[in-house]
Design a protein around this motif. Structure first.
Motif, PDB file in Angstrom:
ATOM      1  N   ALA A  14       0.845  -1.192   0.000  1.00  0.00           N
ATOM      2  CA  ALA A  14       0.000   0.000   0.000  1.00  0.00           C
ATOM      3  C   ALA A  14       0.886   1.250   0.000  1.00  0.00           C
ATOM      4  O   ALA A  14       1.908   1.296   0.683  1.00  0.00           O
ATOM      5  CB  ALA A  14      -0.911   0.006   1.221  1.00  0.00           C
ATOM      6  N   GLY A  15       0.460   2.213  -0.814  1.00  0.00           N
ATOM      7  CA  GLY A  15       1.231   3.435  -0.969  1.00  0.00           C
ATOM      8  C   GLY A  15       2.191   3.401  -2.137  1.00  0.00           C
ATOM      9  O   GLY A  15       2.745   4.434  -2.523  1.00  0.00           O
ATOM     10  N   GLY A  16       2.388   2.233  -2.692  1.00  0.00           N
ATOM     11  CA  GLY A  16       3.300   2.082  -3.814  1.00  0.00           C
ATOM     12  C   GLY A  16       2.663   2.429  -5.148  1.00  0.00           C
ATOM     13  O   GLY A  16       1.526   2.914  -5.214  1.00  0.00           O
ATOM     14  N   SER A  17       3.413   2.157  -6.210  1.00  0.00           N
ATOM     15  CA  SER A  17       2.967   2.506  -7.560  1.00  0.00           C
ATOM     16  C   SER A  17       3.164   1.326  -8.506  1.00  0.00           C
ATOM     17  O   SER A  17       4.031   0.480  -8.301  1.00  0.00           O
ATOM     18  CB  SER A  17       3.768   3.700  -8.096  1.00  0.00           C
ATOM     19  N   LEU A  18       2.340   1.319  -9.528  1.00  0.00           N
ATOM     20  CA  LEU A  18       2.468   0.373 -10.626  1.00  0.00           C
ATOM     21  C   LEU A  18       2.083   1.086 -11.906  1.00  0.00           C
ATOM     22  O   LEU A  18       1.289   2.030 -11.880  1.00  0.00           O
ATOM     23  CB  LEU A  18       1.540  -0.837 -10.447  1.00  0.00           C
ATOM     24  N   ASN A  88      -0.671   5.406  -8.648  1.00  0.00           N
ATOM     25  CA  ASN A  88       0.101   5.844  -7.489  1.00  0.00           C
ATOM     26  C   ASN A  88      -0.750   5.765  -6.227  1.00  0.00           C
ATOM     27  O   ASN A  88      -1.974   5.661  -6.300  1.00  0.00           O
ATOM     28  CB  ASN A  88       0.581   7.277  -7.689  1.00  0.00           C
ATOM     29  N   SER A  89      -0.089   5.816  -5.096  1.00  0.00           N
ATOM     30  CA  SER A  89      -0.789   5.789  -3.802  1.00  0.00           C
ATOM     31  C   SER A  89      -1.779   4.636  -3.750  1.00  0.00           C
ATOM     32  O   SER A  89      -2.945   4.800  -3.368  1.00  0.00           O
ATOM     33  CB  SER A  89      -1.514   7.118  -3.562  1.00  0.00           C
ATOM     34  N   LEU A  90      -1.312   3.472  -4.119  1.00  0.00           N
ATOM     35  CA  LEU A  90      -2.196   2.312  -4.217  1.00  0.00           C
ATOM     36  C   LEU A  90      -2.711   1.892  -2.852  1.00  0.00           C
ATOM     37  O   LEU A  90      -2.010   2.014  -1.834  1.00  0.00           O
ATOM     38  CB  LEU A  90      -1.468   1.159  -4.900  1.00  0.00           C
ATOM     39  N   LYS A  91      -3.936   1.395  -2.867  1.00  0.00           N
ATOM     40  CA  LYS A  91      -4.611   0.963  -1.642  1.00  0.00           C
ATOM     41  C   LYS A  91      -5.002  -0.511  -1.773  1.00  0.00           C
ATOM     42  O   LYS A  91      -5.189  -1.001  -2.885  1.00  0.00           O
ATOM     43  CB  LYS A  91      -5.880   1.795  -1.427  1.00  0.00           C
ATOM     44  N   PRO A  92      -5.181  -1.192  -0.663  1.00  0.00           N
ATOM     45  CA  PRO A  92      -5.606  -2.604  -0.747  1.00  0.00           C
ATOM     46  C   PRO A  92      -6.892  -2.776  -1.553  1.00  0.00           C
ATOM     47  O   PRO A  92      -7.050  -3.793  -2.252  1.00  0.00           O
ATOM     48  CB  PRO A  92      -5.798  -2.985   0.715  1.00  0.00           C
ATOM     49  N   GLU A  93      -7.763  -1.797  -1.512  1.00  0.00           N
ATOM     50  CA  GLU A  93      -9.020  -1.919  -2.272  1.00  0.00           C
ATOM     51  C   GLU A  93      -8.828  -1.763  -3.777  1.00  0.00           C
ATOM     52  O   GLU A  93      -9.784  -1.938  -4.540  1.00  0.00           O
ATOM     53  CB  GLU A  93     -10.061  -0.902  -1.773  1.00  0.00           C
ATOM     54  N   GLY A 114      -6.389  -9.558 -19.186  1.00  0.00           N
ATOM     55  CA  GLY A 114      -6.373  -9.173 -17.780  1.00  0.00           C
ATOM     56  C   GLY A 114      -5.001  -9.343 -17.154  1.00  0.00           C
ATOM     57  O   GLY A 114      -4.233 -10.223 -17.526  1.00  0.00           O
ATOM     58  N   THR A 115      -4.708  -8.471 -16.213  1.00  0.00           N
ATOM     59  CA  THR A 115      -3.464  -8.564 -15.462  1.00  0.00           C
ATOM     60  C   THR A 115      -3.787  -8.351 -13.981  1.00  0.00           C
ATOM     61  O   THR A 115      -4.540  -7.449 -13.614  1.00  0.00           O
ATOM     62  CB  THR A 115      -2.416  -7.539 -15.969  1.00  0.00           C
ATOM     63  N   GLN A 116      -3.212  -9.193 -13.136  1.00  0.00           N
ATOM     64  CA  GLN A 116      -3.548  -9.170 -11.716  1.00  0.00           C
ATOM     65  C   GLN A 116      -2.755  -8.078 -10.995  1.00  0.00           C
ATOM     66  O   GLN A 116      -1.543  -7.959 -11.171  1.00  0.00           O
ATOM     67  CB  GLN A 116      -3.231 -10.515 -11.073  1.00  0.00           C
ATOM     68  N   VAL A 117      -3.459  -7.321 -10.182  1.00  0.00           N
ATOM     69  CA  VAL A 117      -2.837  -6.318  -9.314  1.00  0.00           C
ATOM     70  C   VAL A 117      -3.221  -6.649  -7.877  1.00  0.00           C
ATOM     71  O   VAL A 117      -4.412  -6.776  -7.566  1.00  0.00           O
ATOM     72  CB  VAL A 117      -3.296  -4.896  -9.687  1.00  0.00           C
ATOM     73  N   VAL A 118      -2.219  -6.815  -7.014  1.00  0.00           N
ATOM     74  CA  VAL A 118      -2.458  -7.125  -5.610  1.00  0.00           C
ATOM     75  C   VAL A 118      -1.732  -6.098  -4.761  1.00  0.00           C
ATOM     76  O   VAL A 118      -0.517  -5.891  -4.926  1.00  0.00           O
ATOM     77  CB  VAL A 118      -1.976  -8.539  -5.250  1.00  0.00           C
TER      78      VAL A 118
END
Length: 121
Positions: A14-18, A88-93, A114-118
């Protein structure tokens, strides 16, 4: 036919970027809108962001889900056949399978695999 290949998913804290990428091939000259959707387990697929080209304005217009405004940015490059989603600022949701979609001027829609984001908390 249009083929879409997505890449860039993965696991981040959480808080990271992709950054997700989607490259279109095939009859790409008919594509006017490209976008990203996501589907979390047990939920319906929802729009994250899309970007459309206006031949009149010769510019792109973008649209975002309220939940990602200010955190995600959609952009297009390479003569409009590649779309990116900077997250950016990714959240678990934000955890979901992210799908690329391309829509053509004659109303046909194509989807990527599709590509998985966790996002871990």
């Amino acid at each position: 036919q249009v083929q879409l290949v997505e890449s860039g998913g993965g696991l981040v804290q959480a808080g990271g970027s992709l950054r997700l990428s989607c490259a279109a091939s095939g009859i790409i000259f008919r594509i006017n809108t490209m976008g990203w959707y996501r589907q979390a387990p047990g939920k319906q697929r929802e729009l994250v962001a899309d970007i459309s080209n206006s031949d009149i304005r010769n510019s792109d217009s973008s649209n975002y889900a309220e939940s990602v405004k200010g955190r995600f940015t959609i952009s297009r490059a390479n003569a409009k056949n590649t779309v990116y989603l900077q997250m950016n600022s990714l959240k678990p949701e934000d955890t979901a399978v992210y799908y690329c979609k391309a829509s053509t001027t004659n109303g046909i829609h194509y989807w990527g695999q599709g590509t998985q984001v966790v996002i871990s908390s």
